[in-house]
Each structure stands twice: as structure tokens, then as C-alpha cells.
Scaffold this motif. Structure first.
Motif, mmCIF file in Angstrom:
data_model
loop_
_atom_site.group_PDB
_atom_site.id
_atom_site.type_symbol
_atom_site.label_atom_id
_atom_site.label_comp_id
_atom_site.label_asym_id
_atom_site.label_seq_id
_atom_site.Cartn_x
_atom_site.Cartn_y
_atom_site.Cartn_z
ATOM 1 N N GLN A 12 0.835 -1.194 0.000
ATOM 2 C CA GLN A 12 0.000 0.000 0.000
ATOM 3 C C GLN A 12 0.873 1.248 0.000
ATOM 4 O O GLN A 12 2.016 1.218 0.464
ATOM 5 C CB GLN A 12 -0.906 -0.002 1.217
ATOM 6 C CG GLN A 12 -1.968 -1.089 1.187
ATOM 7 C CD GLN A 12 -2.948 -0.956 2.332
ATOM 8 O OE1 GLN A 12 -2.690 -0.295 3.333
ATOM 9 N NE2 GLN A 12 -4.110 -1.590 2.183
ATOM 10 N N PRO A 13 0.334 2.348 -0.483
ATOM 11 C CA PRO A 13 1.075 3.618 -0.417
ATOM 12 C C PRO A 13 1.511 3.911 1.019
ATOM 13 O O PRO A 13 0.733 3.716 1.958
ATOM 14 C CB PRO A 13 0.065 4.638 -0.926
ATOM 15 C CG PRO A 13 -0.816 3.855 -1.844
ATOM 16 C CD PRO A 13 -0.937 2.502 -1.199
ATOM 17 N N GLN A 38 11.716 0.040 -14.431
ATOM 18 C CA GLN A 38 11.016 0.357 -15.670
ATOM 19 C C GLN A 38 9.529 0.139 -15.479
ATOM 20 O O GLN A 38 9.088 -0.962 -15.143
ATOM 21 C CB GLN A 38 11.541 -0.496 -16.828
ATOM 22 C CG GLN A 38 10.992 -0.073 -18.176
ATOM 23 C CD GLN A 38 11.749 -0.692 -19.332
ATOM 24 O OE1 GLN A 38 12.433 -1.710 -19.175
ATOM 25 N NE2 GLN A 38 11.646 -0.091 -20.507
ATOM 26 N N ALA A 39 8.788 1.211 -15.689
ATOM 27 C CA ALA A 39 7.336 1.150 -15.613
ATOM 28 C C ALA A 39 6.783 0.943 -17.014
ATOM 29 O O ALA A 39 7.445 1.274 -18.008
ATOM 30 C CB ALA A 39 6.802 2.435 -15.007
ATOM 31 N N PRO A 40 5.575 0.422 -17.137
ATOM 32 C CA PRO A 40 4.988 0.187 -18.457
ATOM 33 C C PRO A 40 4.944 1.466 -19.284
ATOM 34 O O PRO A 40 4.520 2.521 -18.799
ATOM 35 C CB PRO A 40 3.576 -0.305 -18.129
ATOM 36 C CG PRO A 40 3.695 -0.907 -16.780
ATOM 37 C CD PRO A 40 4.705 -0.062 -16.052
ATOM 38 N N GLU A 88 3.647 5.934 -7.890
ATOM 39 C CA GLU A 88 4.565 6.165 -9.008
ATOM 40 C C GLU A 88 5.860 5.362 -8.902
ATOM 41 O O GLU A 88 6.671 5.366 -9.825
ATOM 42 C CB GLU A 88 4.896 7.660 -9.148
ATOM 43 C CG GLU A 88 5.414 8.315 -7.893
ATOM 44 C CD GLU A 88 4.319 9.021 -7.103
ATOM 45 O OE1 GLU A 88 3.181 8.485 -7.029
ATOM 46 O OE2 GLU A 88 4.601 10.091 -6.537
ATOM 47 N N ASP A 89 6.060 4.665 -7.785
ATOM 48 C CA ASP A 89 7.212 3.768 -7.660
ATOM 49 C C ASP A 89 6.927 2.403 -8.291
ATOM 50 O O ASP A 89 7.826 1.559 -8.369
ATOM 51 C CB ASP A 89 7.583 3.563 -6.187
ATOM 52 C CG ASP A 89 8.088 4.833 -5.522
ATOM 53 O OD1 ASP A 89 7.685 5.096 -4.373
ATOM 54 O OD2 ASP A 89 8.875 5.568 -6.163
ATOM 55 N N THR A 90 5.701 2.195 -8.716
ATOM 56 C CA THR A 90 5.342 0.927 -9.329
ATOM 57 C C THR A 90 6.145 0.708 -10.608
ATOM 58 O O THR A 90 6.168 1.554 -11.501
ATOM 59 C CB THR A 90 3.839 0.907 -9.663
ATOM 60 O OG1 THR A 90 3.101 0.961 -8.442
ATOM 61 C CG2 THR A 90 3.467 -0.354 -10.431
ATOM 62 N N ALA A 91 6.833 -0.423 -10.664
ATOM 63 C CA ALA A 91 7.695 -0.730 -11.808
ATOM 64 C C ALA A 91 8.317 -2.112 -11.605
ATOM 65 O O ALA A 91 8.194 -2.702 -10.520
ATOM 66 C CB ALA A 91 8.809 0.303 -11.938
ATOM 67 N N VAL A 92 8.986 -2.580 -12.634
ATOM 68 C CA VAL A 92 9.849 -3.751 -12.498
ATOM 69 C C VAL A 92 11.237 -3.245 -12.118
ATOM 70 O O VAL A 92 11.814 -2.419 -12.832
ATOM 71 C CB VAL A 92 9.910 -4.563 -13.801
ATOM 72 C CG1 VAL A 92 10.924 -5.699 -13.674
ATOM 73 C CG2 VAL A 92 8.526 -5.114 -14.141
ATOM 74 N N THR A 120 4.592 -3.258 -6.911
ATOM 75 C CA THR A 120 3.323 -2.590 -7.178
ATOM 76 C C THR A 120 2.868 -1.877 -5.915
ATOM 77 O O THR A 120 2.741 -2.502 -4.860
ATOM 78 C CB THR A 120 2.251 -3.588 -7.628
ATOM 79 O OG1 THR A 120 2.703 -4.293 -8.792
ATOM 80 C CG2 THR A 120 0.944 -2.863 -7.954
ATOM 81 N N VAL A 121 2.661 -0.572 -6.047
ATOM 82 C CA VAL A 121 2.215 0.238 -4.920
ATOM 83 C C VAL A 121 0.793 0.689 -5.221
ATOM 84 O O VAL A 121 0.562 1.508 -6.110
ATOM 85 C CB VAL A 121 3.131 1.442 -4.683
ATOM 86 C CG1 VAL A 121 2.695 2.191 -3.424
ATOM 87 C CG2 VAL A 121 4.579 0.996 -4.574
ATOM 88 N N SER A 122 -0.132 0.146 -4.474
ATOM 89 C CA SER A 122 -1.532 0.420 -4.756
ATOM 90 C C SER A 122 -2.378 0.132 -3.520
ATOM 91 O O SER A 122 -2.063 -0.756 -2.727
ATOM 92 C CB SER A 122 -2.019 -0.465 -5.908
ATOM 93 O OG SER A 122 -3.406 -0.291 -6.130
ATOM 94 N N SER A 123 -3.442 0.897 -3.384
ATOM 95 C CA SER A 123 -4.371 0.658 -2.288
ATOM 96 C C SER A 123 -5.520 -0.231 -2.752
ATOM 97 O O SER A 123 -6.401 -0.567 -1.954
ATOM 98 C CB SER A 123 -4.908 1.986 -1.751
ATOM 99 O OG SER A 123 -5.479 2.744 -2.800
#
Length: 123
Positions: A12-13, A38-40, A88-92, A120-123
Motif C-alpha cells: 500500500q502507499p 522500468q514502468a509500463p 509512481e514507484d510501481t515498476a519492475v 506494485t504500490v496500490s491501495s
């Protein structure tokens, strides 16, 4: 040199994760180690790096103060502690090794790469 990254996941964030990158070679201690992401739909970008002698890390401005890179040469492992994570840190995230003593922010200057680990950073 073979590199194996691990530790990614869903968080989570505001949460934290610690990524690890294990290297196969004993000469690991003479390599600059870096993390890239690297993000999509986006280009690979520099996250952090640490010299062969350890000490202070070098960071992208977007993660400075939140991420910490460190290395344990006895375990041939480099870590990326990620705190206060944001969507926004979500990435490989991938680790890389550069057989040199000078830090580089360019992924083109790194010779060895491990498979990435998804964050993956998500709520």
C-alpha cells in the motif's frame, strides 16, 4: 556474473519493501552495483547505485530520502530498502553490476543484469 533479484510484491502507499540482489561471483566486491526500474510505457531509469567500497549510495532525486541502497560483500548481496512508497514507484526493478570503480547513472554502463522483480504500490 549472475544476479538474482527478489523481494518485490504488492504494498500500500506509504508502505515499505526491501529488495535483495544476490550475485554469483566472488569478485562481487569489486563491482559497482545499481538498481534500475522500468514502468509500463516508460524508459528504464536509474534508481540507486553503490560503489565497490560501499559507503554512501547515489540516488535518483525521485527516491532520495526514501530509498537506501546497501551491500553485504560477505553475502555477495546488495539491498534496496524502499520506504514511504508511492504509486509512481510501481515498476519492475532490476539490479545490475558494473565492473568498474566509478558510479554510473546510465543503464548502458552496466554489464550484468538480473531478472527484474515487480513492485506494485496500490491501495
Amino acid at each position: 556474473v549472475q544476479l538474482q533479484a527478489s523481494g518485490g510484491g504488492l504494498v500500500q502507499p506509504g508502505g515499505s519493501l526491501r529488495l535483495s540482489c544476490a550475485a554469483s561471483q566472488r569478485t562481487f566486491s569489486s563491482y559497482v552495483m545499481g538498481w534500475f526500474r522500468q514502468a509500463p510505457g516508460k524508459e528504464r531509469e536509474f534508481v540507486a547505485a553503490i560503489s565497490w567500497s560501499g559507503g554512501s549510495g547515489y540516488y535518483a532525486s525521485s527516491v532520495k530520502g526514501r530509498f537506501t541502497i546497501s551491500r553485504d560483500d560477505a553475502k555477495n548481496t546488495v539491498y534496496l530498502q524502499m520506504n514511504s512508497l508511492r504509486p509512481e514507484d510501481t515498476a519492475v526493478y532490476s539490479c545490475a553490476a558494473r565492473p568498474a570503480s566509478v558510479i554510473s547513472y546510465s543503464y548502458r554502463q552496466y554489464t550484468y543484469w538480473g531478472h527484474g522483480t515487480q513492485v506494485t504500490v496500490s491501495s
